[in-house]
Design a protein around this motif. Structure first.
Motif, PDB file in Angstrom:
ATOM      1  N   GLN A  92       0.821  -1.201   0.000  1.00 26.26           N
ATOM      2  CA  GLN A  92       0.000   0.000   0.000  1.00 26.26           C
ATOM      3  C   GLN A  92       0.864   1.265   0.000  1.00 26.26           C
ATOM      4  OE1 GLN A  92      -3.473  -0.109   2.778  1.00 26.26           O
ATOM      5  NE2 GLN A  92      -2.682  -2.131   3.321  1.00 26.26           N
ATOM      6  N   THR A  93       2.167   1.081   0.102  1.00 26.27           N
ATOM      7  CA  THR A  93       3.105   2.194   0.089  1.00 26.27           C
ATOM      8  C   THR A  93       2.974   2.999  -1.199  1.00 26.27           C
ATOM      9  OG1 THR A  93       4.681   1.088   1.536  1.00 26.27           O
ATOM     10  CG2 THR A  93       5.577   2.729   0.014  1.00 26.27           C
ATOM     11  N   GLN A  94       3.092   4.314  -1.085  1.00 24.86           N
ATOM     12  CA  GLN A  94       3.023   5.214  -2.240  1.00 24.86           C
ATOM     13  C   GLN A  94       4.255   6.114  -2.254  1.00 24.86           C
ATOM     14  OE1 GLN A  94      -0.696   7.374  -2.083  1.00 24.86           O
ATOM     15  NE2 GLN A  94      -1.884   5.534  -1.630  1.00 24.86           N
ATOM     16  N   VAL A  95       4.798   6.337  -3.466  1.00 22.23           N
ATOM     17  CA  VAL A  95       5.990   7.169  -3.623  1.00 22.23           C
ATOM     18  C   VAL A  95       5.770   8.117  -4.788  1.00 22.23           C
ATOM     19  CG1 VAL A  95       8.484   7.174  -4.045  1.00 22.23           C
ATOM     20  CG2 VAL A  95       7.445   5.284  -2.771  1.00 22.23           C
ATOM     21  N   SER A  96       6.222   9.360  -4.658  1.00 22.72           N
ATOM     22  CA  SER A  96       6.083  10.334  -5.732  1.00 22.72           C
ATOM     23  C   SER A  96       6.877   9.907  -6.956  1.00 22.72           C
ATOM     24  CB  SER A  96       6.550  11.718  -5.267  1.00 22.72           C
ATOM     25  OG  SER A  96       7.922  11.685  -4.926  1.00 22.72           O
ATOM     26  N   ASP A  97       6.515  10.431  -8.125  1.00 24.71           N
ATOM     27  CA  ASP A  97       7.200  10.063  -9.362  1.00 24.71           C
ATOM     28  C   ASP A  97       8.693  10.363  -9.313  1.00 24.71           C
ATOM     29  OD1 ASP A  97       4.869   9.125 -10.380  1.00 24.71           O
ATOM     30  OD2 ASP A  97       4.638  10.646 -11.950  1.00 24.71           O
ATOM     31  N   SER A  98       9.090  11.353  -8.527  1.00 20.57           N
ATOM     32  CA  SER A  98      10.514  11.682  -8.416  1.00 20.57           C
ATOM     33  C   SER A  98      11.309  10.530  -7.826  1.00 20.57           C
ATOM     34  CB  SER A  98      10.701  12.937  -7.550  1.00 20.57           C
ATOM     35  OG  SER A  98      10.122  12.759  -6.270  1.00 20.57           O
TER      36      SER A  98
END
Length: 262
Positions: free
Chosen positions: A158-164
């Motif tokens: 469920q972890t989310q990371v920005s496109d950067s």
């Protein structure tokens, strides 16, 4: 930014007709939901005003009083603060040479079975931040009387990371491979050639490559001459999907990461 976070997050920005037949050249973006993250838990304790991260290498042990305290032996920070906001929330900050490196706020679910951590990583040399949220499931509880966030935790998909933090660049011409990320980490290495320097990442200083076949690339990462990670990157026959088998030797974690060509 750590290598593990760069792998969960990938980008190759240059596609040239000269490299069009190469399987690796192009822009890639990691897909966390399709990846199989390490099942090895991390562990921390806040008890009697002291924070201890036993899964950190080296172990971190400082007062949880909201003030910055010196921390030795870590590539990305030399000071850390831990603030107990309330019985379910803790805030963490790191810095290096007085410059902020990261901040994160961890909050427990109502039933104490999961923990959501919102983070802002500003450690990139070019100033581009990586932001996101990790969701972890509880493996074990901390001892009686400790803060409720204490115990061991396993990260979920469920972890989310920005496109950067979810993109990387490969450009390959013959045996020469150029790798770069939006956050400023890069190298130029020759498959089967010598170990070369990595720019922009104090936690990953040199790299070597080998290529057993057209669709597979092996990468070995070093920190100050010591092997810290090995990666087997395989591109699917249609050239659209990359699977990365990751052996994080330093932390004893294995995972399989997935990225798609953009």
């Amino acid at each position: 930014m750590s290598r593990t976070l760069q792998c969960i997050a990938l980008l190759l920005a240059t596609t040239s007709p000269a490299y069009a037949k190469d399987a690796f050249t192009g822009t890639w973006k990691g897909d966390i939901k399709e990846s199989a993250l390490s099942t090895k838990p991390s562990a921390a304790l806040i008890d009697q005003g002291v924070y201890t991260c036993s899964s950190c290498i080296p172990v971190v042990k400082i007062a949880a009083d909201g003030a910055p305290h010196p921390v030795a032996g870590h590539a990305y920070y030399d000071a850390m603060s831990v603030t107990v906001v309330d019985p379910a929330t803790v805030k963490y900050t790191t810095s290096k040479g007085g410059k902020p490196m990261s901040d994160a706020t961890a909050t427990l679910s109502a039933d104490n079975s999961s923990m959501t951590t919102v983070f802002n990583d500003t450690s990139a040399p070019n100033g581009i931040a990586v932001t996101g949220m990790t969701v972890s499931e509880r493996v074990t509880a901390g001892p009686a009387g400790s803060h409720a966030t204490s115990g061991s935790w396993r990260q979920t998909n469920q972890t989310q990371v920005s496109d950067s933090g979810l993109v990387f660049t490969f450009a390959k011409a013959g045996k020469v491979v150029t790798y770069s990320t939006p956050t400023g980490t890069s190298y130029v290495a020759t498959t089967g050639g010598p170990t070369v320097a990595v720019a922009g990442d104090p936690g990953w200083t040199t790299v070597s490559l080998s290529q057993p076949n057209l669709n597979t690339l092996h990468e070995t990462d070093y920190l100050d001459g010591k092997v810290i990670g090995k990666y087997v990157m395989t591109v699917s026959p249609d050239g659209k999907k990359m699977t990365m088998d990751v052996n994080d030797i330093k932390y004893g974690r294995t995972s399989t990461l997935v990225a798609y060509k953009q």
